[in-house]
Design a protein around this motif. Structure first.
Motif, mmCIF file in Angstrom:
data_model
loop_
_atom_site.group_PDB
_atom_site.id
_atom_site.type_symbol
_atom_site.label_atom_id
_atom_site.label_comp_id
_atom_site.label_asym_id
_atom_site.label_seq_id
_atom_site.Cartn_x
_atom_site.Cartn_y
_atom_site.Cartn_z
ATOM 1 N N VAL A 49 2.245 6.028 8.773
ATOM 2 C CA VAL A 49 1.906 6.544 7.453
ATOM 3 C C VAL A 49 3.006 7.513 7.038
ATOM 4 N N GLN A 50 3.400 7.403 5.793
ATOM 5 C CA GLN A 50 4.429 8.286 5.262
ATOM 6 C C GLN A 50 3.958 9.729 5.391
ATOM 7 N N TYR A 51 4.848 10.583 5.877
ATOM 8 C CA TYR A 51 4.527 11.993 6.082
ATOM 9 C C TYR A 51 3.970 12.602 4.797
ATOM 10 N N GLY A 52 2.830 13.278 4.905
ATOM 11 C CA GLY A 52 2.202 13.918 3.763
ATOM 12 C C GLY A 52 1.154 13.075 3.056
ATOM 13 N N VAL A 60 0.846 -1.197 0.000
ATOM 14 C CA VAL A 60 0.000 0.000 0.000
ATOM 15 C C VAL A 60 0.882 1.248 0.000
ATOM 16 N N PRO A 61 0.779 2.092 -1.028
ATOM 17 C CA PRO A 61 1.575 3.320 -1.059
ATOM 18 C C PRO A 61 1.277 4.198 0.156
ATOM 19 N N GLY A 62 2.329 4.636 0.819
ATOM 20 C CA GLY A 62 2.190 5.505 1.984
ATOM 21 C C GLY A 62 2.119 4.779 3.310
ATOM 22 N N ALA A 63 1.938 3.457 3.296
ATOM 23 C CA ALA A 63 1.875 2.681 4.540
ATOM 24 C C ALA A 63 3.247 2.120 4.873
ATOM 25 N N LEU A 64 3.593 2.174 6.134
ATOM 26 C CA LEU A 64 4.884 1.665 6.591
ATOM 27 C C LEU A 64 4.676 0.607 7.657
ATOM 28 N N GLN A 103 -7.581 2.953 5.031
ATOM 29 C CA GLN A 103 -8.616 2.158 4.368
ATOM 30 C C GLN A 103 -8.006 1.203 3.356
ATOM 31 N N ASN A 104 -7.002 1.658 2.614
ATOM 32 C CA ASN A 104 -6.328 0.789 1.655
ATOM 33 C C ASN A 104 -5.611 -0.366 2.348
ATOM 34 N N VAL A 105 -5.011 -0.099 3.511
ATOM 35 C CA VAL A 105 -4.371 -1.172 4.279
ATOM 36 C C VAL A 105 -5.423 -2.194 4.697
ATOM 37 N N ALA A 106 -6.534 -1.728 5.250
ATOM 38 C CA ALA A 106 -7.594 -2.648 5.688
ATOM 39 C C ALA A 106 -8.094 -3.502 4.523
ATOM 40 N N VAL A 111 -3.103 3.737 13.393
ATOM 41 C CA VAL A 111 -1.985 4.531 12.894
ATOM 42 C C VAL A 111 -1.213 5.071 14.101
ATOM 43 N N GLN A 112 0.026 4.656 14.212
ATOM 44 C CA GLN A 112 0.862 5.023 15.345
ATOM 45 C C GLN A 112 1.618 6.336 15.139
ATOM 46 N N GLY A 113 1.577 6.874 13.928
ATOM 47 C CA GLY A 113 2.244 8.137 13.664
ATOM 48 C C GLY A 113 2.611 8.255 12.201
ATOM 49 N N THR A 114 3.359 9.304 11.899
ATOM 50 C CA THR A 114 3.845 9.505 10.543
ATOM 51 C C THR A 114 5.361 9.438 10.555
ATOM 52 N N ARG A 115 5.913 9.074 9.428
ATOM 53 C CA ARG A 115 7.367 8.994 9.291
ATOM 54 C C ARG A 115 7.777 9.506 7.925
ATOM 55 N N ARG A 116 8.970 10.019 7.857
ATOM 56 C CA ARG A 116 9.490 10.522 6.578
ATOM 57 C C ARG A 116 10.218 9.436 5.848
#
Length: 106
Positions: free
Chosen positions: A65-68, A35-39, A76-79, A101-106
């Motif tokens: 989730v990737q920052y931004g 999933v794009p943006g999921a870490l 929703q895409n992850v689920a 979602v535990q936070g955002t990361r770069r």
């Protein structure tokens, strides 16, 4: 040492198919990574919880989730992706899935 068997999916006259907890985690990690943006979180234990029930699986995943990236869409895409991959691989229904979602990361 064998992984904990978490799901027995099918019984046959020759034996039965059992799925290990590690195998399920591998499927979920692969789905999150697609999933794009999921870490995938590697620093939180457990980042993935899977509970078998008589009617299917309950799943909880913790991601960053990737920052931004749009958090709601990524979640929703992850689920949807986790549900699809598990149901396809196992032939079992995913009854409930929760994405935290535990936070955002770069």
């Amino acid at each position: 040492m064998m992984d904990k068997v978490i799901v027995e999916t099918h019984s046959y006259p020759q034996g039965e198919v059992r799925i290990s907890e590690q195998a399920l985690r591998s499927i979920v990690n692969s789905a999150i990574g697609a999933v794009p943006g999921a870490l995938v979180l590697t620093d939180i234990h457990p980042a993935i919880r899977i509970e078998p029930t008589s009617s299917g699986l309950n799943v909880e995943v913790r991601i960053a989730v990737q920052y931004g990236a749009p958090i709601g869409s990524v979640s929703q895409n992850v689920a949807d992706t986790v549900r699809s991959k598990l149901e396809y691989a196992l032939g079992l229904a995913v009854i409930h899935i929760q994405v935290l979602v535990q936070g955002t990361r770069r």
